[in-house]
Structures are given as C-alpha cells and as structure tokens.
Design a protein around this motif. Structure first.
Motif, PDB file in Angstrom:
ATOM      1  N   ASP A 208      33.660  44.373  31.628  1.00 39.57           N
ATOM      2  CA  ASP A 208      32.894  44.113  32.847  1.00 39.57           C
ATOM      3  C   ASP A 208      33.431  45.017  33.955  1.00 39.57           C
ATOM      4  OD1 ASP A 208      31.599  43.082  35.102  1.00 39.57           O
ATOM      5  OD2 ASP A 208      31.804  41.003  34.450  1.00 39.57           O
ATOM      6  N   HIS A 209      32.555  45.848  34.525  1.00 42.46           N
ATOM      7  CA  HIS A 209      32.983  46.771  35.586  1.00 42.46           C
ATOM      8  C   HIS A 209      33.411  46.048  36.855  1.00 42.46           C
ATOM      9  CE1 HIS A 209      28.850  45.957  36.945  1.00 42.46           C
ATOM     10  NE2 HIS A 209      29.258  46.343  38.136  1.00 42.46           N
ATOM     11  N   ARG A 210      33.076  44.753  36.966  1.00 44.98           N
ATOM     12  CA  ARG A 210      33.478  44.014  38.158  1.00 44.98           C
ATOM     13  C   ARG A 210      34.987  43.746  38.177  1.00 44.98           C
ATOM     14  NH1 ARG A 210      29.229  41.649  40.881  1.00 44.98           N
ATOM     15  NH2 ARG A 210      30.680  41.796  42.637  1.00 44.98           N
ATOM     16  N   GLU A 213      36.714  46.674  39.895  1.00 45.18           N
ATOM     17  CA  GLU A 213      36.237  46.595  41.271  1.00 45.18           C
ATOM     18  C   GLU A 213      37.024  45.540  42.044  1.00 45.18           C
ATOM     19  OE1 GLU A 213      31.840  46.339  42.335  1.00 45.18           O
ATOM     20  OE2 GLU A 213      32.511  44.290  42.729  1.00 45.18           O
ATOM     21  N   ALA A 214      37.243  44.380  41.418  1.00 42.08           N
ATOM     22  CA  ALA A 214      38.006  43.314  42.061  1.00 42.08           C
ATOM     23  C   ALA A 214      39.444  43.746  42.328  1.00 42.08           C
ATOM     24  CB  ALA A 214      37.983  42.058  41.187  1.00 42.08           C
ATOM     25  N   TYR A 217      39.795  45.736  45.337  1.00 44.42           N
ATOM     26  CA  TYR A 217      39.730  44.925  46.548  1.00 44.42           C
ATOM     27  C   TYR A 217      40.954  44.026  46.715  1.00 44.42           C
ATOM     28  CZ  TYR A 217      34.904  46.115  47.785  1.00 44.42           C
ATOM     29  OH  TYR A 217      33.764  46.780  48.177  1.00 44.42           O
ATOM     30  N   VAL A 221      39.238  38.707  39.752  1.00 47.62           N
ATOM     31  CA  VAL A 221      37.794  38.822  39.620  1.00 47.62           C
ATOM     32  C   VAL A 221      37.117  37.456  39.695  1.00 47.62           C
ATOM     33  CG1 VAL A 221      37.706  38.715  37.077  1.00 47.62           C
ATOM     34  CG2 VAL A 221      35.933  39.972  38.340  1.00 47.62           C
ATOM     35  N   HIS A 224      36.696  37.198  43.387  1.00 45.33           N
ATOM     36  CA  HIS A 224      35.878  38.261  43.974  1.00 45.33           C
ATOM     37  C   HIS A 224      34.434  38.195  43.503  1.00 45.33           C
ATOM     38  CE1 HIS A 224      34.723  42.246  45.386  1.00 45.33           C
ATOM     39  NE2 HIS A 224      34.340  42.551  44.158  1.00 45.33           N
ATOM     40  N   ALA A 225      34.223  37.940  42.215  1.00 43.22           N
ATOM     41  CA  ALA A 225      32.868  37.906  41.651  1.00 43.22           C
ATOM     42  C   ALA A 225      32.784  36.756  40.653  1.00 43.22           C
ATOM     43  CB  ALA A 225      32.540  39.231  40.973  1.00 43.22           C
ATOM     44  N   ALA A 228      30.351  36.898  37.641  1.00 41.69           N
ATOM     45  CA  ALA A 228      30.398  38.031  36.720  1.00 41.69           C
ATOM     46  C   ALA A 228      30.676  37.546  35.295  1.00 41.69           C
ATOM     47  CB  ALA A 228      31.481  39.016  37.153  1.00 41.69           C
ATOM     48  N   SER A 231      34.306  36.851  34.684  1.00 42.49           N
ATOM     49  CA  SER A 231      34.771  35.658  35.400  1.00 42.49           C
ATOM     50  C   SER A 231      34.402  34.395  34.642  1.00 42.49           C
ATOM     51  CB  SER A 231      34.169  35.620  36.802  1.00 42.49           C
ATOM     52  OG  SER A 231      34.574  36.739  37.558  1.00 42.49           O
TER      53      SER A 231
END
Length: 277
Positions: A208-210, A213-214, A217, A221, A224-225, A228, A231
């Motif tokens: 998962d590309h999230r 990304e998390a 940040y 994750v 953050h998402a 997703a 998650s």
C-alpha cells in the motif's frame, strides 16, 4: 505486562509494524510502549514525528543515573509512548548493549504491552531483551522476493529467527508484509510456514503506497490513513494479536477469526482469501 520483540530482514517493515501495532493497542485502550532496539540505525522515532529527541535510549545507556521515564515521549494522537533512539553518530559509539535489558525491565511494568523494534537479521542489539519477552513477531517481506525463491528465503531467515525465539521460550508468529502476490502463491507461502516451519501466520498486510506516505508525514499509517488497505489489515492483525497475547474470549477460535478477517479484507484486492490458518 507483555513484551513483544519484532524481528526480520532489512526493509521488511519491522519499524513500520512496531509503530503501527503500538498505535493499535493504544487506540484500543492498552497502555502501550514502543522501544527502538536498533541501537546503531534507530528510526522508530521518525514514525511519530520525533526527529531530534534530547533524551533517548542512547543517553540512558550512557548515563545509568538517568531515569528511564525521562526519555519516554508521548504521542497524543495515538496515545502511544515511545522510547526513541538517537541518530547522532557520537551517541552510538561505545554502547553497553546489555544494559538495554535493564532499561526495558525498569519501564515495562508501567505498560500493558511493550513492543521492541529489532535491528536487521539476527538481533544482537536486542538479544538481551529476549529474556524479558513472551512473544516474537517475524516480519516477512514478500514484495522484493521472487515467488520462486521465497521458500529458500524463509529457510535462510525465518527458521533461524524462529530458532532464536524458541531458544528463549518465546511464542513465535509471522506477519507477511507488502503482499501483492496472487492467492495461490500466498496460500502456498502460508502452507509452507505453518506446516513445514511450524509457525503461525498472524497477519497478511497488502502492499500500500499510503504506508511510505504516512512515514513521510511522521505518522503510523493506521492514524494517518485509517481506511487504507494496509491500515485495515494491520487492524485485523492487531485483533488477532490481542486475542493471542491477552487471551480475550471470542466466539470463534484464533485461527478461524484470522481466516474470516483476512478473507473479508482481501476480497477486492489482487490477493484473495487465505485457505486456512
């Protein structure tokens, strides 16, 4: 008071899983502490947006008079407490690794669950904490390993790490991470782990590309998402671990719940449901 050590090869997602499982248990109402046991390449703090902790596990290792609680940071968004490491070069020189066990022993009594992030491969940095732990989770990355050689990778890595956990009397489980293989390939890997290696698979986390990304940040994750794919899968794994570690009574058994949860999660992705656990 339960301690879990997270092990696996480089890039498998040990630190990501440590931060997210710590956040999961905190969100469920447990007092949760995550510890950076990778003394020479610590990065757990980055997953909570902590980039230059003044006090950390390295200052504790070098100053036995310092109170451990003074190096613990609280993440208000997830409720997780973090014992971070230092990324400064001069802090990682001339460390007394054995004192790590004393540090964890001193602080873990304050928490329901302590999760310790280990370094790459055989976790020499954290080996002393194995005597305090009850569980070991081996993170197995599928993404970068060709499917035809995954059995050899498991033989080279998982069996060695499981043997280490067995030697210390730990209950050992595996989480498959960054999964984007077909259902038949995933089923084959799970069969091999459970029947040939004799270790339960307690989680399957899709690629998962999230997730990166998390990390960028400075957040787990699941915070953050939360919706997703990764998650949701981490949450399902957390439920299984909750039952495995704390022994909560469920209508269904542990492995039946894992099967149902992952079957539901993985429908609609390129990884279909598991055959069994």
């Amino acid at each position: 008071m339960v301690s879990v050590v997270i092990t696996g090869r480089g890039g498998a997602g040990k630190t990501t899983m440590t931060s997210n499982l710590g956040a999961y248990f905190s969100k469920k109402g447990y007092r949760s502490l995550v510890v950076d046991g990778d003394l020479y390449l610590p990065k757990l703090a980055f997953h909570f947006g902590i980039y230059a902790p003044q006090y950390n596990i390295h200052t504790l290792l070098k100053n036995p008079e310092m109170r451990v609680i003074d190096a613990v940071y609280h993440d208000p968004r997830t409720g997780t407490d973090i014992l971070p490491g230092s990324s400064k070069l001069y802090d990682v020189i001339d460390l007394d690794q054995k004192r790590l066990r004393d540090i964890v022993r001193e602080i873990q009594s304050r928490y329901n669950i302590t999760i310790i992030d280990s370094p790459v491969g055989i976790p020499f940095d954290t080996i002393s904490t194995f005597r305090l732990a009850q569980y070991q989770l081996i993170i197995v990355e599928i993404e970068r390993c060709p499917i035809y050689s995954v059995h050899r990778m498991i033989e080279n890595e998982v069996i060695k790490l499981k043997s280490l956990g067995d030697a210390y009397g730990l209950k050992v489980g595996v989480i498959l991470n960054k999964v984007r293989e077909s259902s038949s390939n995933v089923d084959d890997i799970i069969d091999f782990l459970e029947y040939s290696v004799d270790v339960p698979v307690v989680g399957v986390i899709p690629f998962d590309h999230r997730v990166p990304e998390a990390t960028n940040y400075g957040r787990p994750v699941i915070d953050h998402a939360p919706h997703a794919k990764a998650s949701k899968a981490i949450g399902e794994s957390g439920e299984i671990l909750d039952e495995w570690v704390f022994g909560e009574k469920r209508k269904k058994g542990l492995f039946s719940r894992l099967y149902d949860a992952l079957a539901s999660l993985l429908r609609g992705t390129n990884v279909s449901s598991l055959k069994k656990l």
